[in-house]
Design a protein around this motif. Structure first.
Motif, PDB file in Angstrom:
ATOM      1  N   LEU A  61       0.803  -1.224   0.000  1.00 20.62           N
ATOM      2  CA  LEU A  61       0.000   0.000   0.000  1.00 20.62           C
ATOM      3  C   LEU A  61       0.835   1.273   0.000  1.00 20.62           C
ATOM      4  CD1 LEU A  61      -3.107  -0.640   2.297  1.00 20.62           C
ATOM      5  CD2 LEU A  61      -3.022  -0.345  -0.168  1.00 20.62           C
ATOM      6  N   PHE A  62       2.148   1.156   0.255  1.00 19.07           N
ATOM      7  CA  PHE A  62       2.958   2.376   0.223  1.00 19.07           C
ATOM      8  C   PHE A  62       3.115   2.880  -1.214  1.00 19.07           C
ATOM      9  CE2 PHE A  62       6.218  -0.636  -0.945  1.00 19.07           C
ATOM     10  CZ  PHE A  62       7.095   0.089  -1.730  1.00 19.07           C
ATOM     11  N   ILE A  63       2.964   2.000  -2.215  1.00 15.55           N
ATOM     12  CA  ILE A  63       3.124   2.420  -3.610  1.00 15.55           C
ATOM     13  C   ILE A  63       2.024   3.389  -4.036  1.00 15.55           C
ATOM     14  CG2 ILE A  63       3.174   1.597  -6.000  1.00 15.55           C
ATOM     15  CD1 ILE A  63       4.530  -0.923  -5.003  1.00 15.55           C
ATOM     16  N   PRO A  64       0.719   3.085  -3.830  1.00 13.84           N
ATOM     17  CA  PRO A  64      -0.305   4.083  -4.174  1.00 13.84           C
ATOM     18  C   PRO A  64      -0.142   5.392  -3.410  1.00 13.84           C
ATOM     19  CG  PRO A  64      -1.301   1.929  -3.815  1.00 13.84           C
ATOM     20  CD  PRO A  64       0.114   1.814  -3.367  1.00 13.84           C
ATOM     21  N   THR A  65       0.292   5.313  -2.161  1.00 14.91           N
ATOM     22  CA  THR A  65       0.470   6.532  -1.359  1.00 14.91           C
ATOM     23  C   THR A  65       1.525   7.442  -1.974  1.00 14.91           C
ATOM     24  OG1 THR A  65      -0.151   5.331   0.639  1.00 14.91           O
ATOM     25  CG2 THR A  65       1.005   7.418   0.924  1.00 14.91           C
ATOM     26  N   LEU A  66       2.673   6.871  -2.369  1.00 19.68           N
ATOM     27  CA  LEU A  66       3.739   7.678  -2.959  1.00 19.68           C
ATOM     28  C   LEU A  66       3.365   8.185  -4.351  1.00 19.68           C
ATOM     29  CD1 LEU A  66       6.885   5.633  -1.848  1.00 19.68           C
ATOM     30  CD2 LEU A  66       5.919   7.692  -0.820  1.00 19.68           C
ATOM     31  N   VAL A  67       2.595   7.411  -5.091  1.00 14.94           N
ATOM     32  CA  VAL A  67       2.127   7.881  -6.405  1.00 14.94           C
ATOM     33  C   VAL A  67       1.194   9.074  -6.244  1.00 14.94           C
ATOM     34  CG1 VAL A  67       0.730   7.264  -8.416  1.00 14.94           C
ATOM     35  CG2 VAL A  67       2.428   5.656  -7.547  1.00 14.94           C
ATOM     36  N   LEU A  68       0.329   9.027  -5.239  1.00  8.16           N
ATOM     37  CA  LEU A  68      -0.552  10.160  -4.961  1.00  8.16           C
ATOM     38  C   LEU A  68       0.249  11.395  -4.572  1.00  8.16           C
ATOM     39  CD1 LEU A  68      -3.393   8.351  -2.994  1.00  8.16           C
ATOM     40  CD2 LEU A  68      -3.639   9.494  -5.194  1.00  8.16           C
ATOM     41  N   ASP A  69       1.291  11.194  -3.774  1.00 11.32           N
ATOM     42  CA  ASP A  69       2.131  12.334  -3.397  1.00 11.32           C
ATOM     43  C   ASP A  69       2.810  12.943  -4.621  1.00 11.32           C
ATOM     44  OD1 ASP A  69       1.456  11.955  -0.770  1.00 11.32           O
ATOM     45  OD2 ASP A  69       3.254  10.808  -0.266  1.00 11.32           O
ATOM     46  N   ALA A  70       3.285  12.111  -5.532  1.00  5.03           N
ATOM     47  CA  ALA A  70       3.943  12.621  -6.737  1.00  5.03           C
ATOM     48  C   ALA A  70       2.977  13.374  -7.637  1.00  5.03           C
ATOM     49  CB  ALA A  70       4.586  11.470  -7.508  1.00  5.03           C
ATOM     50  N   ALA A  71       1.704  12.981  -7.612  1.00  8.63           N
ATOM     51  CA  ALA A  71       0.681  13.653  -8.426  1.00  8.63           C
ATOM     52  C   ALA A  71       0.109  14.873  -7.726  1.00  8.63           C
ATOM     53  CB  ALA A  71      -0.446  12.682  -8.747  1.00  8.63           C
ATOM     54  N   HIS A  72       0.586  15.170  -6.495  1.00  8.37           N
ATOM     55  CA  HIS A  72       0.083  16.299  -5.704  1.00  8.37           C
ATOM     56  C   HIS A  72      -1.428  16.217  -5.516  1.00  8.37           C
ATOM     57  CE1 HIS A  72       4.063  18.115  -6.079  1.00  8.37           C
ATOM     58  NE2 HIS A  72       3.990  17.974  -7.400  1.00  8.37           N
ATOM     59  N   THR A  82      -7.550   4.275  -1.058  1.00  6.85           N
ATOM     60  CA  THR A  82      -7.349   2.980  -0.407  1.00  6.85           C
ATOM     61  C   THR A  82      -8.492   2.027  -0.717  1.00  6.85           C
ATOM     62  OG1 THR A  82      -6.185   4.125   1.393  1.00  6.85           O
ATOM     63  CG2 THR A  82      -6.857   1.852   1.792  1.00  6.85           C
ATOM     64  N   SER A  83      -9.715   2.542  -0.720  1.00  2.00           N
ATOM     65  CA  SER A  83     -10.865   1.692  -1.055  1.00  2.00           C
ATOM     66  C   SER A  83     -10.768   1.172  -2.480  1.00  2.00           C
ATOM     67  CB  SER A  83     -12.168   2.478  -0.873  1.00  2.00           C
ATOM     68  OG  SER A  83     -12.339   2.882   0.466  1.00  2.00           O
ATOM     69  N   VAL A  84     -10.380   2.037  -3.406  1.00  2.00           N
ATOM     70  CA  VAL A  84     -10.243   1.623  -4.800  1.00  2.00           C
ATOM     71  C   VAL A  84      -9.129   0.586  -4.945  1.00  2.00           C
ATOM     72  CG1 VAL A  84      -9.599   2.428  -7.097  1.00  2.00           C
ATOM     73  CG2 VAL A  84     -11.166   3.777  -5.710  1.00  2.00           C
ATOM     74  N   CYS A  85      -8.045   0.776  -4.187  1.00  2.00           N
ATOM     75  CA  CYS A  85      -6.934  -0.175  -4.241  1.00  2.00           C
ATOM     76  C   CYS A  85      -7.370  -1.549  -3.734  1.00  2.00           C
ATOM     77  CB  CYS A  85      -5.766   0.346  -3.411  1.00  2.00           C
ATOM     78  SG  CYS A  85      -4.935   1.782  -4.135  1.00  2.00           S
ATOM     79  N   MET A  86      -8.152  -1.575  -2.659  1.00  2.00           N
ATOM     80  CA  MET A  86      -8.642  -2.854  -2.139  1.00  2.00           C
ATOM     81  C   MET A  86      -9.537  -3.549  -3.167  1.00  2.00           C
ATOM     82  SD  MET A  86      -7.417  -3.396   0.861  1.00  2.00           S
ATOM     83  CE  MET A  86      -6.565  -2.508   2.159  1.00  2.00           C
ATOM     84  N   LEU A  87     -10.362  -2.777  -3.845  1.00  2.00           N
ATOM     85  CA  LEU A  87     -11.236  -3.337  -4.876  1.00  2.00           C
ATOM     86  C   LEU A  87     -10.411  -3.938  -6.008  1.00  2.00           C
ATOM     87  CD1 LEU A  87     -14.141  -3.715  -5.927  1.00  2.00           C
ATOM     88  CD2 LEU A  87     -13.925  -1.460  -7.017  1.00  2.00           C
ATOM     89  N   ALA A  88      -9.363  -3.219  -6.433  1.00  2.00           N
ATOM     90  CA  ALA A  88      -8.511  -3.721  -7.506  1.00  2.00           C
ATOM     91  C   ALA A  88      -7.783  -4.997  -7.084  1.00  2.00           C
ATOM     92  CB  ALA A  88      -7.500  -2.646  -7.905  1.00  2.00           C
ATOM     93  N   LEU A  89      -7.312  -5.038  -5.839  1.00  2.00           N
ATOM     94  CA  LEU A  89      -6.626  -6.234  -5.363  1.00  2.00           C
ATOM     95  C   LEU A  89      -7.580  -7.423  -5.277  1.00  2.00           C
ATOM     96  CD1 LEU A  89      -4.342  -4.804  -2.519  1.00  2.00           C
ATOM     97  CD2 LEU A  89      -3.676  -5.499  -4.816  1.00  2.00           C
TER      98      LEU A  89
END
Length: 483
Positions: A61-72, A82-89
């Protein structure tokens, strides 16, 4: 009228397709309590599913968090991610565990967010925000789908020793990540700080508990080894204050939330196609290693990788990656930690995989549960990864030594191993590589596999493809003639 050679070629293709459709059923090893085709009791299924969710989410889960930070991204956009990530997983796990002819591996193979795509996803986020990440993730998934259709013709270039090498590097990478989480040391030049002494002791204690249960515990207790280590370490961390109770409180008032991410329409960029294509190839190589490992631990008479399983697994991973990008989540891949944990517990039933995917989808609607998963102490998770890697490493060495290692194979594995280990020892050297090459050098597994595949291709030059021996009736052709 078709010639005889054309008819023979057609028959060869038909028989090869038949072999693909009807592979030999695996023989369950003695160490496996519930094999791939077994149906475990409900309690065992749920506990194993929770165990795989903890492994997949805490590290990934640290990967989506850092991608969001890079996209500001704003805080409002971060909360539903996080909810969308759980759905994708959840969707990815169910697709990967399917046992269809051309889709799914048919084995227990939970999904997680792939670190191979990390660097290119960061680049896309900085260039075009989340829409570009989504669009290029879908492109990467399409690339993997195409690769899955070509894997049948790659059989001569993926011999058993290279499959074992891929397994070994997956185990090594998992062990290094586990060591980093326990000690807090992320680089070979770093030293462990005094503040990490207590968390490191907690991680070591969790390892000792898991080792003790696995060695001296009964078969029933071994099923819950990893979960007991994770749960016990979590409770101790709360008691010692390593995980504050405030971190477990829900971030908002909502107890149920529909998983949705308002990132806009997917976008595409021509300059990002090559980096994401390279990342898709690298992710496929890593998946081949995990898919080979899961075949080995489920078959006592395993000899070589089943290309039907690899083809279906890659197709499922590619489709799951496309769907992940469609809902706004980063690219997903296979989970080496879950493979090792299933081998340690002796529970490899695909039913557990379906239950894991269903539980992922349920959790996607429950924001309070997300905090519980994110707040798991890193040393505790590192202990679980380090423990699970032992089983992958041992299986990998058994696979590599199952073949006669001649001069060519020795050099292929030896040089590839040195290349992979150089990524552990000299990370700054590879970090300075051009951004186009980052997907290919971001992981020791990918570096080593690329080296092994290239060397195997080169060393095939001069190899004889046929052999003959003379036979005279009444004379043993293997006996030495008398002088």
């Amino acid at each position: 009228m078709a010639s005889l050679s054309q008819l023979l070629e057609l028959w060869r293709d038909l028989t090869e397709d038949e072999k693909v459709r009807k592979p030999r059923p695996p023989v369950k090893p003695q160490a496996i309590v519930y094999g791939v085709d077994d149906r475990p009791p409900p309690l065992v299924t749920v506990v194993a599913a929770v165990q795989h969710i903890l492994i997949a989410t805490t590290v990934g889960l640290f990967i989506p968090t850092l991608v969001l930070d890079a996209a500001h991204a704003s805080h409002e956009a971060t909360l539903p991610m996080t909810s969308v990530c759980m759905l994708a997983l959840g969707i990815g796990t169910i697709l990967s565990c399917l046992n269809l002819r051309d889709l799914g591996s048919g084995y227990l193979m939970p999904a997680s967010f792939s670190g191979v795509y990390f660097s290119v996803s960061i680049l896309a986020a900085r260039q075009g925000g989340l829409p570009l990440v989504a669009g290029m993730t879908m492109f990467a998934g399409l690339t993997q789908l195409v690769l899955s259709r070509l894997v049948r013709w790659l059989r001569p270039y993926l011999p058993t020793e290279i499959a074992g090498f891929a397994m070994l590097m997956s185990g090594f990478t998992l062990a290094v990540v586990g060591f980093n989480l326990i000690t807090g040391v992320a680089d070979a030049a770093e030293t462990m700080s005094g503040a990490m002494a207590l968390p490191a002791l907690l991680g070591i204690g969790c390892i000792l508990v898991m080792v003790g249960l696995h060695v001296w515990g009964s078969a029933r207790w071994r099923i819950y080894t990893v979960l007991i280590g994770l749960g016990g370490g979590y409770v101790v961390a709360l008691a010692l204050g390593l995980t504050p109770l405030a971190a477990l409180r829900p971030a908002g008032a909502e107890l149920v939330r529909f998983p949705a991410s308002d990132f806009g329409w997917p976008d595409f960029a021509a300059n990002m196609m090559v980096p994401f294509a390279v990342a898709a190839i690298a992710s496929s190589l890593r998946a081949i290693g995990d898919l080979t490992t899961v075949q080995k631990i489920n078959d006592a008479k395993w000899q070589r990788p089943d290309m039907h399983v690899i083809r279906g697994g890659l197709a499922a991973n590619g489709l799951a990656t496309m769907l992940s990008g469609l809902v706004g989540a980063p690219a997903i891949g296979t989970t080496s930690g879950s493979v090792g944990a299933s081998a340690a517990a002796g529970v490899t039933s695909r039913i557990v995989g379906h239950a894991t995917g269903a539980l992922f989808i349920v959790i996607a609607f429950l924001p309070p549960v997300h905090n519980l998963l994110i707040a798991i102490p890193r040393p505790v998770m590192g202990a679980a990864l380090l423990f699970s890697s032992c089983f992958i490493n041992v299986s990998a060495m058994q696979v590599m030594t199952s073949r006669m290692m001649d001069a060519r194979r020795t050099l292929v594995i030896g040089i590839a191993l040195l290349l992979a280990l150089s990524r552990f020892v000299f990370p700054s050297f590879y970090a300075a590589a051009p951004s186009l090459l980052q997907p290919a050098v971001s992981s020791p597994l990918v570096i080593g596999l690329i080296g092994a595949l290239v060397l195997n291709l080169v060393f095939r030059i001069g190899v004889t493809h046929s052999a003959s021996i003379g036979y005279t009736p009444g004379i043993d052709p293997l006996s030495k003639p008398e002088e």
